[in-house]
Write a protein that holds these residues in place. Structure first.
Motif, mmCIF file in Angstrom:
data_model
loop_
_atom_site.group_PDB
_atom_site.id
_atom_site.type_symbol
_atom_site.label_atom_id
_atom_site.label_comp_id
_atom_site.label_asym_id
_atom_site.label_seq_id
_atom_site.Cartn_x
_atom_site.Cartn_y
_atom_site.Cartn_z
ATOM 1 N N GLY A 37 0.776 -1.230 0.000
ATOM 2 C CA GLY A 37 0.000 0.000 0.000
ATOM 3 C C GLY A 37 0.807 1.280 0.000
ATOM 4 O O GLY A 37 0.292 2.341 -0.319
ATOM 5 N N ARG A 38 2.087 1.220 0.335
ATOM 6 C CA ARG A 38 2.888 2.448 0.435
ATOM 7 C C ARG A 38 3.042 3.155 -0.901
ATOM 8 O O ARG A 38 2.813 4.360 -1.014
ATOM 9 C CB ARG A 38 4.253 2.132 1.032
ATOM 10 C CG ARG A 38 4.167 1.722 2.485
ATOM 11 C CD ARG A 38 5.548 1.450 3.065
ATOM 12 N NE ARG A 38 5.402 0.944 4.415
ATOM 13 C CZ ARG A 38 5.857 -0.238 4.816
ATOM 14 N NH1 ARG A 38 6.490 -1.019 3.966
ATOM 15 N NH2 ARG A 38 5.666 -0.632 6.043
ATOM 16 N N LYS A 39 3.470 2.403 -1.898
ATOM 17 C CA LYS A 39 3.662 3.018 -3.216
ATOM 18 C C LYS A 39 2.320 3.338 -3.867
ATOM 19 O O LYS A 39 2.204 4.303 -4.616
ATOM 20 C CB LYS A 39 4.516 2.127 -4.101
ATOM 21 C CG LYS A 39 5.959 2.087 -3.634
ATOM 22 C CD LYS A 39 6.832 1.233 -4.509
ATOM 23 C CE LYS A 39 8.253 1.235 -3.962
ATOM 24 N NZ LYS A 39 9.125 0.354 -4.740
ATOM 25 N N LEU A 40 1.304 2.542 -3.553
ATOM 26 C CA LEU A 40 -0.025 2.830 -4.077
ATOM 27 C C LEU A 40 -0.541 4.149 -3.511
ATOM 28 O O LEU A 40 -1.078 4.982 -4.245
ATOM 29 C CB LEU A 40 -0.999 1.696 -3.755
ATOM 30 C CG LEU A 40 -2.431 1.893 -4.242
ATOM 31 C CD1 LEU A 40 -2.477 2.072 -5.754
ATOM 32 C CD2 LEU A 40 -3.286 0.719 -3.812
ATOM 33 N N LEU A 41 -0.359 4.370 -2.210
ATOM 34 C CA LEU A 41 -0.761 5.647 -1.610
ATOM 35 C C LEU A 41 0.015 6.804 -2.227
ATOM 36 O O LEU A 41 -0.554 7.863 -2.504
ATOM 37 C CB LEU A 41 -0.559 5.631 -0.094
ATOM 38 C CG LEU A 41 -1.617 4.912 0.717
ATOM 39 C CD1 LEU A 41 -1.233 4.891 2.189
ATOM 40 C CD2 LEU A 41 -2.977 5.539 0.537
ATOM 41 N N ALA A 42 1.305 6.603 -2.453
ATOM 42 C CA ALA A 42 2.115 7.647 -3.089
ATOM 43 C C ALA A 42 1.577 7.951 -4.488
ATOM 44 O O ALA A 42 1.447 9.118 -4.871
ATOM 45 C CB ALA A 42 3.580 7.218 -3.159
ATOM 46 N N LEU A 43 1.237 6.906 -5.241
ATOM 47 C CA LEU A 43 0.683 7.095 -6.579
ATOM 48 C C LEU A 43 -0.625 7.875 -6.531
ATOM 49 O O LEU A 43 -0.831 8.816 -7.297
ATOM 50 C CB LEU A 43 0.463 5.739 -7.257
ATOM 51 C CG LEU A 43 -0.195 5.762 -8.629
ATOM 52 C CD1 LEU A 43 0.684 6.495 -9.643
ATOM 53 C CD2 LEU A 43 -0.498 4.348 -9.096
ATOM 54 N N LEU A 44 -1.498 7.504 -5.606
ATOM 55 C CA LEU A 44 -2.778 8.201 -5.481
ATOM 56 C C LEU A 44 -2.580 9.664 -5.105
ATOM 57 O O LEU A 44 -3.275 10.543 -5.612
ATOM 58 C CB LEU A 44 -3.666 7.500 -4.454
ATOM 59 C CG LEU A 44 -4.121 6.093 -4.832
ATOM 60 C CD1 LEU A 44 -4.896 5.473 -3.685
ATOM 61 C CD2 LEU A 44 -4.936 6.102 -6.100
ATOM 62 N N GLU A 45 -1.627 9.937 -4.212
ATOM 63 C CA GLU A 45 -1.346 11.321 -3.840
ATOM 64 C C GLU A 45 -0.838 12.121 -5.026
ATOM 65 O O GLU A 45 -1.228 13.276 -5.224
ATOM 66 C CB GLU A 45 -0.317 11.377 -2.705
ATOM 67 C CG GLU A 45 -0.870 10.946 -1.374
ATOM 68 C CD GLU A 45 0.153 11.011 -0.255
ATOM 69 O OE1 GLU A 45 -0.280 11.105 0.901
ATOM 70 O OE2 GLU A 45 1.373 10.980 -0.530
ATOM 71 N N ILE A 46 0.016 11.514 -5.823
ATOM 72 C CA ILE A 46 0.558 12.192 -7.003
ATOM 73 C C ILE A 46 -0.544 12.473 -8.012
ATOM 74 O O ILE A 46 -0.661 13.586 -8.531
ATOM 75 C CB ILE A 46 1.691 11.351 -7.638
ATOM 76 C CG1 ILE A 46 2.892 11.291 -6.691
ATOM 77 C CG2 ILE A 46 2.091 11.911 -8.995
ATOM 78 C CD1 ILE A 46 3.898 10.214 -7.049
ATOM 79 N N ILE A 47 -1.368 11.473 -8.286
ATOM 80 C CA ILE A 47 -2.442 11.638 -9.271
ATOM 81 C C ILE A 47 -3.458 12.672 -8.804
ATOM 82 O O ILE A 47 -3.897 13.518 -9.580
ATOM 83 C CB ILE A 47 -3.150 10.284 -9.526
ATOM 84 C CG1 ILE A 47 -2.210 9.327 -10.244
ATOM 85 C CG2 ILE A 47 -4.414 10.478 -10.353
ATOM 86 C CD1 ILE A 47 -2.732 7.918 -10.310
ATOM 87 N N ALA A 48 -3.821 12.615 -7.524
ATOM 88 C CA ALA A 48 -4.841 13.518 -6.991
ATOM 89 C C ALA A 48 -4.267 14.886 -6.627
ATOM 90 O O ALA A 48 -5.016 15.827 -6.391
ATOM 91 C CB ALA A 48 -5.491 12.898 -5.760
ATOM 92 N N ASP A 49 -2.943 14.979 -6.570
ATOM 93 C CA ASP A 49 -2.266 16.211 -6.155
ATOM 94 C C ASP A 49 -2.745 16.644 -4.766
ATOM 95 O O ASP A 49 -3.026 17.814 -4.522
ATOM 96 C CB ASP A 49 -2.465 17.328 -7.172
ATOM 97 C CG ASP A 49 -1.475 18.462 -6.976
ATOM 98 O OD1 ASP A 49 -0.390 18.217 -6.416
ATOM 99 O OD2 ASP A 49 -1.804 19.600 -7.362
ATOM 100 N N GLU A 50 -2.871 15.661 -3.884
ATOM 101 C CA GLU A 50 -3.288 15.897 -2.498
ATOM 102 C C GLU A 50 -2.502 14.977 -1.578
ATOM 103 O O GLU A 50 -2.028 13.930 -2.001
ATOM 104 C CB GLU A 50 -4.782 15.606 -2.318
ATOM 105 C CG GLU A 50 -5.683 16.565 -3.029
ATOM 106 C CD GLU A 50 -7.148 16.349 -2.682
ATOM 107 O OE1 GLU A 50 -7.424 15.748 -1.630
ATOM 108 O OE2 GLU A 50 -7.992 16.767 -3.470
#
Length: 75
Positions: A37-50
């Motif tokens: 989940g760590r890299k997935l959360l990072a990806l989601l933060e990058i995509i959402a810009d949040e």
């Protein structure tokens, strides 16, 4: 146009890495590298810009099914 499953995985991996590179991160194997989940959360933060809240419990396990549902919902 019909793409083989391995071509789809390679394309998706390249797409994920293009985003994760903004944080000096990289994946090689989708199932293994996104499973905690760590890299997935990072990806989601990058995509959402949040910035997302940090998980409240230890290691999160993410199934491929969950990833499929998430990315299917994106469009």
């Amino acid at each position: 146009l019909s793409l083989s499953p391995s071509t789809c995985v390679q394309t998706f991996t390249a797409w994920v890495n293009s985003h994760l590179s903004k944080r000096d991160m990289k994946i090689e194997d989708i199932a293994r590298d996104l499973s905690d989940g760590r890299k997935l959360l990072a990806l989601l933060e990058i995509i959402a810009d949040e910035t997302l809240p940090k998980p409240s419990r230890g290691t999160m396990k993410v199934s491929l099914f969950s990833l499929h549902l998430f990315f299917s919902a994106l469009g």
